[in-house]
Write an enzyme that holds these catalytic residues in place. Structure first.
Site, mmCIF file in Angstrom:
data_model
loop_
_atom_site.group_PDB
_atom_site.id
_atom_site.type_symbol
_atom_site.label_atom_id
_atom_site.label_comp_id
_atom_site.label_asym_id
_atom_site.label_seq_id
_atom_site.Cartn_x
_atom_site.Cartn_y
_atom_site.Cartn_z
ATOM 1 N N CYS A 1 -16.425 2.161 0.555
ATOM 2 C CA CYS A 1 -15.283 1.285 1.188
ATOM 3 C C CYS A 1 -14.225 1.512 2.688
ATOM 4 C CB CYS A 1 -13.831 1.643 0.240
ATOM 5 S SG CYS A 1 -13.762 3.235 0.577
ATOM 6 N N ASP B 1 -17.154 7.212 -0.950
ATOM 7 C CA ASP B 1 -16.099 7.742 -0.089
ATOM 8 C C ASP B 1 -15.549 8.761 0.387
ATOM 9 O OD1 ASP B 1 -13.622 6.215 0.606
ATOM 10 O OD2 ASP B 1 -12.277 6.599 -1.562
ATOM 11 N N GLN C 1 -10.211 -3.953 -3.207
ATOM 12 C CA GLN C 1 -11.710 -3.568 -2.440
ATOM 13 C C GLN C 1 -12.626 -3.877 -3.913
ATOM 14 O OE1 GLN C 1 -12.270 -1.635 0.093
ATOM 15 N NE2 GLN C 1 -14.432 -2.296 -0.524
ATOM 16 N N ARG D 1 -13.690 -8.013 1.727
ATOM 17 C CA ARG D 1 -12.161 -7.849 1.128
ATOM 18 C C ARG D 1 -11.175 -8.977 1.149
ATOM 19 N NH1 ARG D 1 -9.995 -3.137 1.530
ATOM 20 N NH2 ARG D 1 -8.455 -4.651 0.983
ATOM 21 N N ARG E 1 1.245 -1.332 -0.156
ATOM 22 C CA ARG E 1 -0.455 0.362 -0.143
ATOM 23 C C ARG E 1 1.087 1.429 -0.041
ATOM 24 N NH1 ARG E 1 -5.365 1.936 4.068
ATOM 25 N NH2 ARG E 1 -5.920 0.372 2.303
ATOM 26 N N HIS F 1 -7.487 1.398 -6.147
ATOM 27 C CA HIS F 1 -7.633 0.319 -5.206
ATOM 28 C C HIS F 1 -8.249 -0.971 -5.302
ATOM 29 C CE1 HIS F 1 -8.091 -1.143 -0.927
ATOM 30 N NE2 HIS F 1 -8.586 -0.380 -0.375
HETATM 31 N N1 CP Z 1 -11.362 0.161 2.894
HETATM 32 C C1 CP Z 1 -9.824 0.265 2.925
HETATM 33 O O1 CP Z 1 -9.096 -0.047 1.861
HETATM 34 O O2 CP Z 1 -9.700 -0.080 4.191
HETATM 35 P P1 CP Z 1 -8.190 0.094 5.086
HETATM 36 O O3 CP Z 1 -7.764 1.607 4.806
HETATM 37 O O4 CP Z 1 -8.450 -0.187 6.340
HETATM 38 O O5 CP Z 1 -7.389 -0.711 5.361
HETATM 39 N N1 NVA Z 2 -9.774 7.261 -1.068
HETATM 40 C C1 NVA Z 2 -9.802 6.140 0.530
HETATM 41 C C2 NVA Z 2 -10.066 5.220 0.685
HETATM 42 C C3 NVA Z 2 -9.310 4.238 1.494
HETATM 43 C C4 NVA Z 2 -9.238 2.698 1.586
HETATM 44 C C5 NVA Z 2 -7.727 7.061 0.650
HETATM 45 O O1 NVA Z 2 -7.300 6.708 -0.355
HETATM 46 O O2 NVA Z 2 -7.866 7.076 1.735
#
Ligand code: CP
Ligand code: NVA
Length: 322
Positions: free
Chosen positions: A264, A224, A132, A292, A102, A129
């Site tokens: 998400c 989101d 997700q 997930r 990530r 993502h």
């Molecule tokens: N939806 C998601 O990716 O959650 P986190 O950021 O908590 O991993």
């Molecule tokens: N769009 C959000 C998603 C988190 C899972 C971010 O990137 O922070």
């Protein structure tokens, strides 16, 4: 399926995405069927941004398949500062059987995949993502029976989650509507890809500044956070711009009577969604979160099950010293 990495939904055919979703459903229904499939194998998890769901679902997922995970925060590896991506890839490939990452720039994930001989999984970048989206469409399949022809409305910021929702919808034949304020639309290359793939699958992708138009008769309303990780300095300005895009009861009423609310998570209650909507009977956000786990178990199984713990290059090392 024979794929090496899981970097983007765009790298797959519609059949491959459907295959992975079918596998995820099968694995969710038979949680004890693959408990030794990845025994002795290790997944390194690199997190440059915080996480609840991604960390827990990958960690628990690989354990349920008989393997182990290793959590590497930026405090440990300081990606690109303490060590370059190339050297991290070349070290990790000798000790682990897959890498989940990530990070910020999508190019970092691509670079890691280019240099590492083990599979690399995108656990979120600024651009996408994909894990997700696999959980999102698994949830839609479970609750709607089919994705083809569904009106999926994403309302808010045209961000990473929006891009992957568009790509997967295009692969599976959904009608995607994205309502954003001007200047916050999804990236043009993402829209172009979704439109072009849609010509093959019967999917459409429509952008509008009008949240009501997107929400009208929708099967799914998705939102989101307005400020994604890494954009925190813009939070105040975004708060004002996005206020008309809040998913509240008034907007949700425009959707079909049996519409689902999706997010998400994490959610900023009272900002992009009201408590009334996220806590309503239409909301499936925790089923999405659980999925997930199941979607990623399918991805881990597919990428890791035939990988040897001792790779050919390392066998050569051992033999040359014996
Ligand atoms: N939806 C998601 O990716 O959650 P986190 O950021 O908590 O991993
Ligand atoms: N769009 C959000 C998603 C988190 C899972 C971010 O990137 O922070």
């Amino acid at each position: 399926m024979g794929r090496h990495n899981f970097l983007s939904i765009r790298d797959f055919s519609p059949e491959e995405i459907s295959y992975l979703l079918d596998l995820a459903r099968e694995m969710k229904g038979h949680p004890w069927a693959h408990t030794r499939a990845l025994r002795g194998k290790t997944l390194a998890m690199i997190f440059e941004k915080p996480s609840l769901r991604t960390r827990v679902s990958f960690d628990v997922g690989i354990q349920q398949l008989g393997g182990f995970s290793l959590y590497l925060s930026n405090a440990e590896i300081s990606l690109g500062k303490r060590e370059c991506v190339y050297d991290i890839a070349k070290n990790l490939e000798r000790m682990v059987q897959a890498i989940m990452i990530r990070t910020y720039a999508h190019e970092i994930v691509e670079e890691m995949a280019e240099y590492a001989s083990v599979p690399v999984i995108n656990g979120l970048t600024d651009f996408s993502h994909p894990c997700q989206a696999m959980a999102d469409y698994l949830t839609m399949l479970e609750l709607k029976g089919n994705v083809k022809g569904l009106k999926v409305a994403f309302i808010g910021d045209g961000n990473n989650v929006c891009h992957s929702l568009m790509f997967t919808g295009a692969q599976l034949g959904a009608h995607i509507w994205v309502a954003t304020p001007a200047g916050y639309e999804p990236k043009a290359e993402a829209v172009q890809w979704a439109v072009e793939r849609g010509q093959k699958t019967g999917s459409t992708c429509t952008l509008t500044p009008d949240a009501v138009e997107a929400a009208s008769d929708a099967d799914i309303i998705y939102t989101d956070v307005w400020t994604s990780m890494g954009c925190e300095q813009e939070a105040e300005a975004r708060h004002k711009v996005f206020a008309p895009y809040q998913v509240n009861s008034q907007l949700f009423r425009r959707a079909k009577f049996d519409a689902l609310f999706m997010h998400c998570l994490p959610a900023h209650r009272g900002e992009e969604v009201t408590n009334e909507v996220i806590d309503s009977a239409h909301s499936v956000v925790y089923q999405q979160a659980e999925n997930r786990l199941h979607a990623q178990k399918a991805i881990l199984l597919e990428l890791m099950q035939y990988r040897e713990v001792l790779e050919p290059a390392r066998i050569a090392d051992v033999e040359s010293h014996s």
